[in-house]
Design a protein around this motif. Structure first.
Motif, PDB file in Angstrom:
ATOM      1  N   LYS A  98       0.834  -1.211   0.000  1.00  0.00           N
ATOM      2  CA  LYS A  98       0.000   0.000   0.000  1.00  0.00           C
ATOM      3  C   LYS A  98       0.863   1.254   0.000  1.00  0.00           C
ATOM      4  O   LYS A  98       0.570   2.231  -0.702  1.00  0.00           O
ATOM      5  CB  LYS A  98      -0.952   0.011   1.200  1.00  0.00           C
ATOM      6  N   ALA A  99       1.938   1.242   0.802  1.00  0.00           N
ATOM      7  CA  ALA A  99       2.819   2.411   0.847  1.00  0.00           C
ATOM      8  C   ALA A  99       3.463   2.670  -0.519  1.00  0.00           C
ATOM      9  O   ALA A  99       3.623   3.812  -0.934  1.00  0.00           O
ATOM     10  CB  ALA A  99       3.897   2.220   1.916  1.00  0.00           C
ATOM     11  N   ARG A 100       3.786   1.599  -1.223  1.00  0.00           N
ATOM     12  CA  ARG A 100       4.367   1.770  -2.552  1.00  0.00           C
ATOM     13  C   ARG A 100       3.356   2.370  -3.531  1.00  0.00           C
ATOM     14  O   ARG A 100       3.692   3.251  -4.320  1.00  0.00           O
ATOM     15  CB  ARG A 100       4.899   0.423  -3.056  1.00  0.00           C
ATOM     16  N   LEU A 101       2.105   1.912  -3.440  1.00  0.00           N
ATOM     17  CA  LEU A 101       1.061   2.488  -4.300  1.00  0.00           C
ATOM     18  C   LEU A 101       0.892   3.988  -4.059  1.00  0.00           C
ATOM     19  O   LEU A 101       0.535   4.737  -4.969  1.00  0.00           O
ATOM     20  CB  LEU A 101      -0.287   1.797  -4.063  1.00  0.00           C
TER      21      LEU A 101
ATOM     22  N   ASN B 195      -5.253   7.627  -0.762  1.00  0.00           N
ATOM     23  CA  ASN B 195      -5.621   6.606   0.215  1.00  0.00           C
ATOM     24  C   ASN B 195      -6.843   5.781  -0.200  1.00  0.00           C
ATOM     25  O   ASN B 195      -6.851   4.557  -0.069  1.00  0.00           O
ATOM     26  CB  ASN B 195      -5.868   7.269   1.567  1.00  0.00           C
ATOM     27  N   LEU B 196      -7.871   6.434  -0.700  1.00  0.00           N
ATOM     28  CA  LEU B 196      -9.090   5.696  -1.076  1.00  0.00           C
ATOM     29  C   LEU B 196      -8.844   4.802  -2.287  1.00  0.00           C
ATOM     30  O   LEU B 196      -9.253   3.630  -2.307  1.00  0.00           O
ATOM     31  CB  LEU B 196     -10.238   6.658  -1.375  1.00  0.00           C
TER      32      LEU B 196
ATOM     33  N   GLY C  74       1.548   1.966   6.127  1.00  0.00           N
ATOM     34  CA  GLY C  74       2.252   3.071   5.479  1.00  0.00           C
ATOM     35  C   GLY C  74       1.853   4.409   6.073  1.00  0.00           C
ATOM     36  O   GLY C  74       1.861   5.421   5.386  1.00  0.00           O
ATOM     37  N   GLY C  75       1.472   4.392   7.357  1.00  0.00           N
ATOM     38  CA  GLY C  75       1.097   5.631   8.021  1.00  0.00           C
ATOM     39  C   GLY C  75      -0.306   6.112   7.697  1.00  0.00           C
ATOM     40  O   GLY C  75      -0.703   7.188   8.145  1.00  0.00           O
ATOM     41  N   ARG C  76      -1.072   5.328   6.953  1.00  0.00           N
ATOM     42  CA  ARG C  76      -2.399   5.795   6.526  1.00  0.00           C
ATOM     43  C   ARG C  76      -3.483   4.840   7.013  1.00  0.00           C
ATOM     44  O   ARG C  76      -3.290   3.621   7.088  1.00  0.00           O
ATOM     45  CB  ARG C  76      -2.464   5.880   4.995  1.00  0.00           C
TER      46      ARG C  76
END
Ligand code: ZN
Length: 280
Positions: free
Chosen positions: A173-176, A187-188, A262-264
């Protein structure tokens, strides 16, 4: 927050309605949105020019400008516009008709305050283009560093995507969300793409199988195409309404679970995307 589809609506609005109109005034008094420029610097750089083209990569928009003698006479600086967390572009026609693009309207308290127009171009025909941004996290910048962004998420090829998604130990997810690797996914959209592809958001990218990456790519294409076609943006994804306590997966009915990746803030299906991280 505006993601690629919302920013594209703003870009199209500028392309359709704001090009070729001579700029006779610039309100650049908001020193936060216009940092590092001092009031008057953007006005001096843009007055007398026209916008000649509107482009986008990821969430960054930029406009080409004409020389001071109009289109075809050399060219002026590049006007970069970032919508931040809630920005919209508002273009007013000569007859006062108003059109908007960017973050979906209706989530800002009304009535709208004049100071929420953080940056304004005034046209010779009496109309204007404004960056409306209640939260003041948008940004105006001349000659933005477009090369700092990765390929646009709507244009990246499968080969480029495989390269982006296969190196390192960071969570998928962080890479995306890494705009320097892939520009435009917020994020969404990231949660929607991972859910569509049935990939656990915390999976280290170097543990993704080739089939996972190809499923993610197909999901990226599908999700962006749907959001761009409807004009509804990132909020219209299939799993977005289930991103809440007590929400259930629209596909299998299992409980949606929440965590930070990823912090989100991240939501995923407990059954189909069950493992948060680790080798598979
Ligand atoms: Zn499910």
């Amino acid at each position: 927050m505006p993601e690629l589809p919302e920013v594209e609506t703003a870009r199209r609005l500028i392309a359709d309605l704001a090009l070729g109109r001579r700029i006779v005034g610039v309100d650049d008094a908001d020193t936060f949105v216009c940092r590092p420029y001092s009031p008057g610097e953007l006005r001096a750089a843009l007055t007398g020019r026209t916008l000649t083209a509107a482009h986008r990569r990821g969430k960054l928009m930029w406009c080409e400008t004409s020389g001071l003698d109009g289109p075809g006479s050399d060219f002026g600086p590049i006007l970069g516009i970032h919508l931040g967390m809630s920005g919209r572009i508002v273009v007013t026609a000569q007859d006062g008709w108003v059109a908007e693009g960017g973050d979906p309207p209706g989530r800002d308290a009304q009535p709208r305050k004049a100071e929420w127009d953080r940056f304004t171009l005034e046209f010779a025909d009496g109309g204007r283009l404004a960056l409306f941004d209640k939260r003041r996290l948008g940004r105006i910048v001349l000659n933005p560093d477009i090369d700092a962004l990765g390929p646009d998420a709507a244009e990246i090829t499968l080969a480029e995507f495989r390269a982006v998604m296969s190196r390192g130990t960071i969570a998928v997810k962080a890479r995306l969300l890494d705009q320097s690797k892939l520009a435009g996914v917020g994020n969404l959209l990231a949660d929607e793409i991972l859910w569509q592809a049935k990939v656990p958001p915390g999976t280290p990218v170097n543990h993704l199988e080739r089939t996972d990456i190809d499923r993610l790519y197909r999901a990226l294409r599908k999700v962006l195409a749907a959001a761009l076609a409807t004009g509804g943006g990132a909020h219209t994804g299939d799993v977005i309404a289930a991103r809440r306590p007590g929400g259930s997966c629209p596909r299998c009915g299992a409980e949606m679970v929440h965590g930070t990746v990823g912090g989100r803030s991240t939501w995923w299906c407990s059954r189909e995307q069950g493992r948060l991280a680790g080798p598979r």
